[in-house]
Design a protein around this motif. Sequence first.
Motif, mmCIF file in Angstrom:
data_model
loop_
_atom_site.group_PDB
_atom_site.id
_atom_site.type_symbol
_atom_site.label_atom_id
_atom_site.label_comp_id
_atom_site.label_asym_id
_atom_site.label_seq_id
_atom_site.Cartn_x
_atom_site.Cartn_y
_atom_site.Cartn_z
ATOM 1 N N LYS A 1 0.780 -1.072 -0.114
ATOM 2 C CA LYS A 1 -0.019 -0.099 0.137
ATOM 3 C C LYS A 1 0.700 1.165 0.072
ATOM 4 O O LYS A 1 1.836 1.389 1.030
ATOM 5 C CB LYS A 1 -0.931 0.008 1.079
ATOM 6 N N ILE A 2 0.578 2.197 -0.820
ATOM 7 C CA ILE A 2 1.387 3.539 -1.015
ATOM 8 C C ILE A 2 0.416 4.475 -0.524
ATOM 9 O O ILE A 2 -0.883 4.752 -1.099
ATOM 10 C CB ILE A 2 1.704 3.790 -2.381
ATOM 11 N N ASP A 3 0.787 5.340 0.446
ATOM 12 C CA ASP A 3 -0.060 6.367 0.950
ATOM 13 C C ASP A 3 0.951 7.416 1.616
ATOM 14 O O ASP A 3 1.020 7.456 2.756
ATOM 15 C CB ASP A 3 -0.807 5.816 2.213
ATOM 16 N N GLY A 4 1.313 8.299 0.627
ATOM 17 C CA GLY A 4 1.916 9.388 1.089
ATOM 18 C C GLY A 4 3.408 9.272 0.599
ATOM 19 O O GLY A 4 4.236 9.906 0.077
ATOM 20 N N ASP A 5 4.195 8.035 0.990
ATOM 21 C CA ASP A 5 5.538 7.833 0.640
ATOM 22 C C ASP A 5 5.582 7.043 -0.577
ATOM 23 O O ASP A 5 5.212 5.899 -0.635
ATOM 24 C CB ASP A 5 6.300 7.093 1.718
ATOM 25 N N SER A 6 6.201 7.681 -1.818
ATOM 26 C CA SER A 6 6.438 6.925 -2.830
ATOM 27 C C SER A 6 7.494 5.773 -2.979
ATOM 28 O O SER A 6 7.690 4.977 -4.031
ATOM 29 C CB SER A 6 6.728 7.903 -3.999
ATOM 30 N N HIS A 7 8.266 5.523 -1.932
ATOM 31 C CA HIS A 7 9.105 4.502 -1.791
ATOM 32 C C HIS A 7 8.543 3.175 -1.330
ATOM 33 O O HIS A 7 7.547 3.193 -0.715
ATOM 34 C CB HIS A 7 10.249 4.796 -0.734
ATOM 35 N N PHE A 8 8.927 2.200 -1.930
ATOM 36 C CA PHE A 8 8.612 0.768 -1.197
ATOM 37 C C PHE A 8 9.649 -0.341 -1.212
ATOM 38 O O PHE A 8 10.530 -0.114 -1.804
ATOM 39 C CB PHE A 8 7.350 0.285 -2.226
ATOM 40 N N THR A 9 9.212 -1.504 -0.460
ATOM 41 C CA THR A 9 10.347 -2.482 -0.213
ATOM 42 C C THR A 9 9.591 -3.802 -0.081
ATOM 43 O O THR A 9 8.280 -3.725 0.035
ATOM 44 C CB THR A 9 10.968 -2.124 0.908
ATOM 45 N N SER A 10 10.134 -4.911 -0.633
ATOM 46 C CA SER A 10 9.325 -6.117 -0.234
ATOM 47 C C SER A 10 10.623 -7.248 -0.222
ATOM 48 O O SER A 10 11.672 -7.188 -0.905
ATOM 49 C CB SER A 10 8.779 -6.277 -1.644
ATOM 50 N N ASP A 11 10.350 -8.367 0.620
ATOM 51 C CA ASP A 11 11.493 -9.139 0.800
ATOM 52 C C ASP A 11 10.777 -10.458 0.497
ATOM 53 O O ASP A 11 9.638 -10.735 1.171
ATOM 54 C CB ASP A 11 11.918 -9.374 2.113
ATOM 55 N N LEU A 12 11.318 -11.293 -0.248
ATOM 56 C CA LEU A 12 10.470 -12.487 -1.018
ATOM 57 C C LEU A 12 11.586 -13.640 -1.106
ATOM 58 O O LEU A 12 12.946 -13.409 -0.944
ATOM 59 C CB LEU A 12 10.130 -12.306 -2.038
ATOM 60 N N THR A 13 11.110 -14.912 -0.933
ATOM 61 C CA THR A 13 11.971 -16.060 -1.344
ATOM 62 C C THR A 13 11.741 -16.685 -2.606
ATOM 63 O O THR A 13 10.696 -16.798 -2.974
ATOM 64 C CB THR A 13 11.527 -17.253 -0.056
ATOM 65 N N ILE A 14 12.793 -16.620 -3.493
ATOM 66 C CA ILE A 14 12.457 -17.147 -4.538
ATOM 67 C C ILE A 14 13.681 -18.449 -4.818
ATOM 68 O O ILE A 14 14.607 -18.533 -4.315
ATOM 69 C CB ILE A 14 13.090 -16.548 -5.827
#
Length: 238
Positions: free
Chosen positions: A57-70
């Motif tokens: 969800k983006i709400d005010g801050d245009s930065h994002f991160t995600s940690d996944l297992t591949i």
Amino acid sequence: MLKKYITPLVLVLLFSCGEEKTDKNLHISGYIKGLKKGTLYIQHIKEGALVALDTIKIDGDSHFTSDLTIKTPEMFYLFLDRGVSNSIDNNLPFFVEPGHLNIESSLEFFTADAKISGSKNQELYDEYKTVVSRYVDRNLELVKQRFDALKAKEETSVIKIEEEQKRIVMQKYLYTTNFAVNHGAYDVAPYVALAEIPDINLKYLDTIEKSLTPKVAHALYGTKLHELIAERKKTEKK
């Protein structure tokens, strides 16, 4: 004296217990200029359908991160739900591999402005797309020329244009084959074969498969390429 040796040991044990253990091997960070509110979905294809692996969800801050297992390098998709727009410019493909990958783009030109770093497969895929886009652009020109020639009932011109279109398709297929063969150590090689030239003559697909390193051959797209070749050989024998 005994206390002197116990204290450091206790500290090490406490520190180890306090550490957050994770099996995540892919860290994605990003920034979408101009995006103040909306939802990002990180997706991949599973059993023929796009499936969300993470929702941001983006709400005010245009930065994002995600940690996944591949388990293997794979083509993912960053889908942007703008909330207020039906724009078709909302799905960005990107090639992931273990490590840290960064995506930067803009709300106005989500796919066109995208800059993706941290993935060698993505770097090679960008190189591939740059060359292939020339064939696509040329074919679009020929489509317009053919339409105009049909409208003017210029049959000779139509035949020449259609021959040129076939030549462009063959050039694209041969370039894709050479690209895959030359980059057999990377998962992008079997990917472009599957995505771009699955119907090419089997001898070319066989050549691509033989060029793959064992690691790539047994990964996701190498396995799928092997399955495609086996299925086509079985079907075309009938």
